[in-house]
Write an enzyme that holds these catalytic residues in place. Structure first.
Site, short mmCIF file in Angstrom:
data_model
loop_
_atom_site.label_atom_id
_atom_site.label_comp_id
_atom_site.label_asym_id
_atom_site.label_seq_id
_atom_site.Cartn_x
_atom_site.Cartn_y
_atom_site.Cartn_z
N SER A 38 38.99 -10.13 29.28
CA SER A 38 40.36 -9.98 28.81
C SER A 38 41.46 -10.26 29.83
CB SER A 38 40.70 -8.42 28.11
OG SER A 38 41.70 -8.09 27.43
N CYS A 42 47.33 -17.66 30.10
CA CYS A 42 48.77 -18.28 30.11
C CYS A 42 49.37 -17.77 31.53
CB CYS A 42 49.41 -17.96 28.99
SG CYS A 42 49.57 -16.20 28.68
N THR A 272 29.05 -18.86 10.88
CA THR A 272 28.25 -20.16 11.26
C THR A 272 27.42 -20.35 10.09
OG1 THR A 272 26.56 -19.23 12.54
CG2 THR A 272 28.57 -19.59 13.52
N ALA A 279 31.38 -16.98 14.65
CA ALA A 279 31.99 -17.78 15.80
C ALA A 279 33.40 -17.68 15.81
CB ALA A 279 31.35 -19.11 15.93
N GLY A 281 37.47 -18.72 18.02
CA GLY A 281 38.13 -18.96 19.13
C GLY A 281 37.98 -20.54 19.33
#
Length: 373
Positions: A38, A42, A272, A279, A281
């Site tokens: 976590s 950025c 999936t 799944a 991201g």
């Protein structure tokens, strides 16, 4: 029920936290091959540039705090090396080299993406870096702190590339950006990118557009970056920011369906091809809401939203994911650039009719000092 989550950054951590908020009885195991969970991807360039002065500010949650707050079994520096769908187990390798298996009822793959590092001659020369995670950042920062490079080359002019250019400039380096396309920041139209070109030039950044890197060579003057055109530049440090690709090797080896763009194929519930495996991201592909075609979207916002939806679905809900149009915002020196949806050039490529308007508004009322136009 026992849920194993592979990957503890962005979507993975969000999934675990949401599950626990919804159900206190579920056993949650979060497995992360790195040492941290976590953290703010950025913010990595700004730690190198000194804008973020404290390393701890990069972390949204520590392992200890997250484990205690959400009652999650967090196992860092542990890598899932294989998935046995028949037995519903995963094989895990610890940093000390030992291995063991763990049973699951439901599995979530949140393995993210990996930087593209083409097999160019000299690419392993000291002083050439990619930037994707905290260890990458620490290596770059240590190099910059110790060698104080006077010249820097950033290869690739996407969001991270431009942010690294700004932060290396802040550290005193003369920065050059090399981009094989005709503009920086590919998601926006050239009319917008040209404003960035002007601004970067005004800041002293050298732009090498429509240049493809052929290789690297260590010379007595530094690192020589050779272009296919025959031109070259010499630098003290190179940042490779030429893109990422979905991390799908686990899914492929488990014979899960992979989509046409190379991401893990999921349905509207983010399942999936195995109903017990979800799944989320950077690793998945999903239809774009406008084009209805599968695409890859490497942004933390959608990953977090997918994580919350998957958490609910793991607990019996049937929530659908509507997709993302890819909204992104970046600071480039004194300018802010943002994009959402599809650019005009993409719409033209796809033969989609569109209308466009160009505005030149002031940033605020003219009666207030400091107005930008």
């Amino acid at each position: 029920m026992k849920i194993i989550i592979i990957g503890g950054v962005a979507g993975g951590a969000t999934t675990a936290a949401r599950i626990r908020r919804m159900d206190e009885s579920v056993e949650i195991v979060l497995i992360e091959r790195g040492a941290h969970i976590s953290y703010a991807n950025c913010g990595l360039p700004y730690y190198i540039g000194g804008v973020i002065s404290e390393r701890e500010k990069l972390f949204v949650q520590t392992v200890e705090k997250f484990s205690a707050q959400f009652n999650v079994d967090v196992r860092t520096e542990s890598e899932v090396v294989s998935i046995n769908r028949t037995n519903k187990t995963v094989s895990i390798s610890r940093i000390d080299g030992s291995n063991y298996t763990e049973q699951y009822d439901k599995l979530v793959i949140s393995t993210g993406a990996v930087p593209v590092r083409p097999p160019l001659p000299g690419i392993d020369i000291k002083g050439i870096f990619t930037l994707r995670n905290v260890p990458d950042t620490e290596r770059v920062k240590e190099f910059v702190d110790q060698t104080k490079p006077q010249r820097a080359v950033v290869i690739g002019a996407g969001f991270i590339g431009l942010e690294m250019a700004e932060n290396l400039h802040a550290r005193g380096a003369e920065v050059s950006i090399v981009e094989m396309g005709s503009q920086v920041m590919a998601p926006i139209d050239f009319s917008m990118a040209s404003l960035l070109h002007q601004h970067l030039t005004e800041k002293g950044v050298q732009l090498y557009l429509e240049q493809t890197v052929e290789g690297f060579e260590r010379t007595h003057e530094g690192i020589k970056v050779q272009f296919k055109s025959g031109d070259s530049i010499t630098t003290d440090i190179v940042i490779l920011s030429i893109g990422v690709r979905p991390e799908t090797h686990l899914a492929r080896e488990a014979n899960l369906a992979i989509g046409t763009t190379g991401g893990i194929s999921v349905n509207e519930y983010l399942q999936t091809s195995d109903e017990n495996i979800y799944a989320i991201g950077d690793a998945i592909e999903y239809p774009h809401p406008i084009t209805k075609q599968p695409w890859l979207n490497y942004l933390a916002g959608p990953a977090n939203r997918q994580g919350r939806i998957v958490a609910d679905n793991l607990l019996g809900a049937k929530k659908t994911y509507e997709g993302s149009i890819g909204t992104a915002i970046a600071k480039v020196f004194d300018m802010t650039v943002a994009a959402t949806g599809l650019s005009a050039k993409r719409l033209r490529q796809m033969d989609i009719d569109y209308r466009s308007v160009t505005l030149h508004p002031s940033s605020h009322a003219g009666t207030i000092p400091g107005r930008y136009r």
